[in-house]
Design a protein around this motif. Sequence first.
Motif, PDB file in Angstrom:
ATOM      1  N   ASP A  10      33.974  47.269  -7.216  1.00  0.00           N
ATOM      2  CA  ASP A  10      33.124  48.457  -7.385  1.00  0.00           C
ATOM      3  C   ASP A  10      33.226  49.413  -6.192  1.00  0.00           C
ATOM      4  O   ASP A  10      32.453  50.357  -6.069  1.00  0.00           O
ATOM      5  N   ASP A  11      34.183  49.157  -5.299  1.00  0.00           N
ATOM      6  CA  ASP A  11      34.453  49.956  -4.099  1.00  0.00           C
ATOM      7  C   ASP A  11      33.431  49.795  -2.981  1.00  0.00           C
ATOM      8  O   ASP A  11      33.503  50.494  -1.978  1.00  0.00           O
ATOM      9  N   SER A  12      32.471  48.884  -3.130  1.00  0.00           N
ATOM     10  CA  SER A  12      31.598  48.586  -1.995  1.00  0.00           C
ATOM     11  C   SER A  12      32.416  47.782  -0.991  1.00  0.00           C
ATOM     12  O   SER A  12      33.311  47.026  -1.370  1.00  0.00           O
ATOM     13  N   ALA A  13      32.121  47.955   0.279  1.00  0.00           N
ATOM     14  CA  ALA A  13      32.926  47.304   1.318  1.00  0.00           C
ATOM     15  C   ALA A  13      32.042  46.615   2.337  1.00  0.00           C
ATOM     16  O   ALA A  13      30.934  47.061   2.620  1.00  0.00           O
ATOM     17  N   ARG A  14      32.573  45.506   2.868  1.00  0.00           N
ATOM     18  CA  ARG A  14      31.934  44.783   3.981  1.00  0.00           C
ATOM     19  C   ARG A  14      32.980  44.580   5.059  1.00  0.00           C
ATOM     20  O   ARG A  14      34.064  44.086   4.784  1.00  0.00           O
ATOM     21  N   THR A  15      32.642  44.964   6.261  1.00  0.00           N
ATOM     22  CA  THR A  15      33.520  44.745   7.401  1.00  0.00           C
ATOM     23  C   THR A  15      32.920  43.626   8.232  1.00  0.00           C
ATOM     24  O   THR A  15      31.743  43.683   8.613  1.00  0.00           O
ATOM     25  N   LEU A  16      33.742  42.604   8.475  1.00  0.00           N
ATOM     26  CA  LEU A  16      33.277  41.406   9.170  1.00  0.00           C
ATOM     27  C   LEU A  16      34.123  41.112  10.398  1.00  0.00           C
ATOM     28  O   LEU A  16      35.331  41.393  10.404  1.00  0.00           O
ATOM     29  N   ASP A  17      33.501  40.545  11.408  1.00  0.00           N
ATOM     30  CA  ASP A  17      34.230  39.991  12.545  1.00  0.00           C
ATOM     31  C   ASP A  17      34.697  38.613  12.117  1.00  0.00           C
ATOM     32  O   ASP A  17      33.881  37.760  11.758  1.00  0.00           O
ATOM     33  N   VAL A  18      36.006  38.395  12.122  1.00  0.00           N
ATOM     34  CA  VAL A  18      36.559  37.110  11.696  1.00  0.00           C
ATOM     35  C   VAL A  18      37.252  36.467  12.896  1.00  0.00           C
ATOM     36  O   VAL A  18      38.089  37.095  13.542  1.00  0.00           O
ATOM     37  N   PRO A  19      36.892  35.225  13.214  1.00  0.00           N
ATOM     38  CA  PRO A  19      37.451  34.571  14.403  1.00  0.00           C
ATOM     39  C   PRO A  19      38.971  34.426  14.356  1.00  0.00           C
ATOM     40  O   PRO A  19      39.555  34.156  13.307  1.00  0.00           O
ATOM     41  N   LEU A  20      39.567  34.586  15.505  1.00  0.00           N
ATOM     42  CA  LEU A  20      41.005  34.369  15.646  1.00  0.00           C
ATOM     43  C   LEU A  20      41.352  32.948  15.221  1.00  0.00           C
ATOM     44  O   LEU A  20      40.594  32.011  15.461  1.00  0.00           O
ATOM     45  N   GLY A  21      42.502  32.813  14.570  1.00  0.00           N
ATOM     46  CA  GLY A  21      42.987  31.494  14.187  1.00  0.00           C
ATOM     47  C   GLY A  21      42.477  31.005  12.842  1.00  0.00           C
ATOM     48  O   GLY A  21      42.968  30.010  12.330  1.00  0.00           O
ATOM     49  N   THR A  22      41.467  31.668  12.281  1.00  0.00           N
ATOM     50  CA  THR A  22      41.009  31.299  10.945  1.00  0.00           C
ATOM     51  C   THR A  22      41.824  32.111   9.945  1.00  0.00           C
ATOM     52  O   THR A  22      42.843  32.692  10.291  1.00  0.00           O
ATOM     53  N   SER A  23      41.381  32.169   8.721  1.00  0.00           N
ATOM     54  CA  SER A  23      42.096  32.963   7.721  1.00  0.00           C
ATOM     55  C   SER A  23      41.180  34.041   7.163  1.00  0.00           C
ATOM     56  O   SER A  23      39.947  33.956   7.276  1.00  0.00           O
ATOM     57  N   VAL A  24      41.779  35.022   6.543  1.00  0.00           N
ATOM     58  CA  VAL A  24      41.012  36.075   5.874  1.00  0.00           C
ATOM     59  C   VAL A  24      40.138  35.445   4.784  1.00  0.00           C
ATOM     60  O   VAL A  24      38.989  35.827   4.599  1.00  0.00           O
ATOM     61  N   MET A  25      40.653  34.418   4.108  1.00  0.00           N
ATOM     62  CA  MET A  25      39.884  33.693   3.096  1.00  0.00           C
ATOM     63  C   MET A  25      38.672  33.019   3.723  1.00  0.00           C
ATOM     64  O   MET A  25      37.555  33.128   3.227  1.00  0.00           O
ATOM     65  N   ARG A  26      38.854  32.309   4.831  1.00  0.00           N
ATOM     66  CA  ARG A  26      37.758  31.598   5.489  1.00  0.00           C
ATOM     67  C   ARG A  26      36.692  32.586   5.955  1.00  0.00           C
ATOM     68  O   ARG A  26      35.499  32.320   5.859  1.00  0.00           O
ATOM     69  N   GLY A  27      37.109  33.758   6.437  1.00  0.00           N
ATOM     70  CA  GLY A  27      36.150  34.790   6.834  1.00  0.00           C
ATOM     71  C   GLY A  27      35.280  35.219   5.667  1.00  0.00           C
ATOM     72  O   GLY A  27      34.066  35.401   5.815  1.00  0.00           O
TER      73      GLY A  27
END
Length: 107
Positions: A10-27
């Motif tokens: 629906d074009d809504s967006a969330r910007t997250l801080d994702v830890p180094l070494g994890t994955s985009v999926m895990r974030g």
Amino acid sequence: MPKITYVAPDDSARTLDVPLGTSVMRGAVSNDVDGIVAQCGGNAQCATCHVYVDEETRDKPAAMRANEDEMLDFTACPRRPNSRLSCQLKVTEELDGLIVHLPERQQ
């Protein structure tokens, strides 16, 4: 921490801080982002973490491996040239600013 933006259908967006070494999926899973199912837990065996990398940031991720390429043939929504499995996108400093679009469904 690198910032990853997840854009829903629906074009809504969330910007997250994702830890180094994890994955985009895990974030996504760790932050309750709707649209990433991740049934196999990040082992590139189910294609339920399919995303479309935004054209603006398409060159940020490393090249995909053969097993990811094969799994992308089994996604619920159509595969596109910018399709990736978010479990295979390891978060590095280079991914800071990555934008991924979630498909309408994963299963």
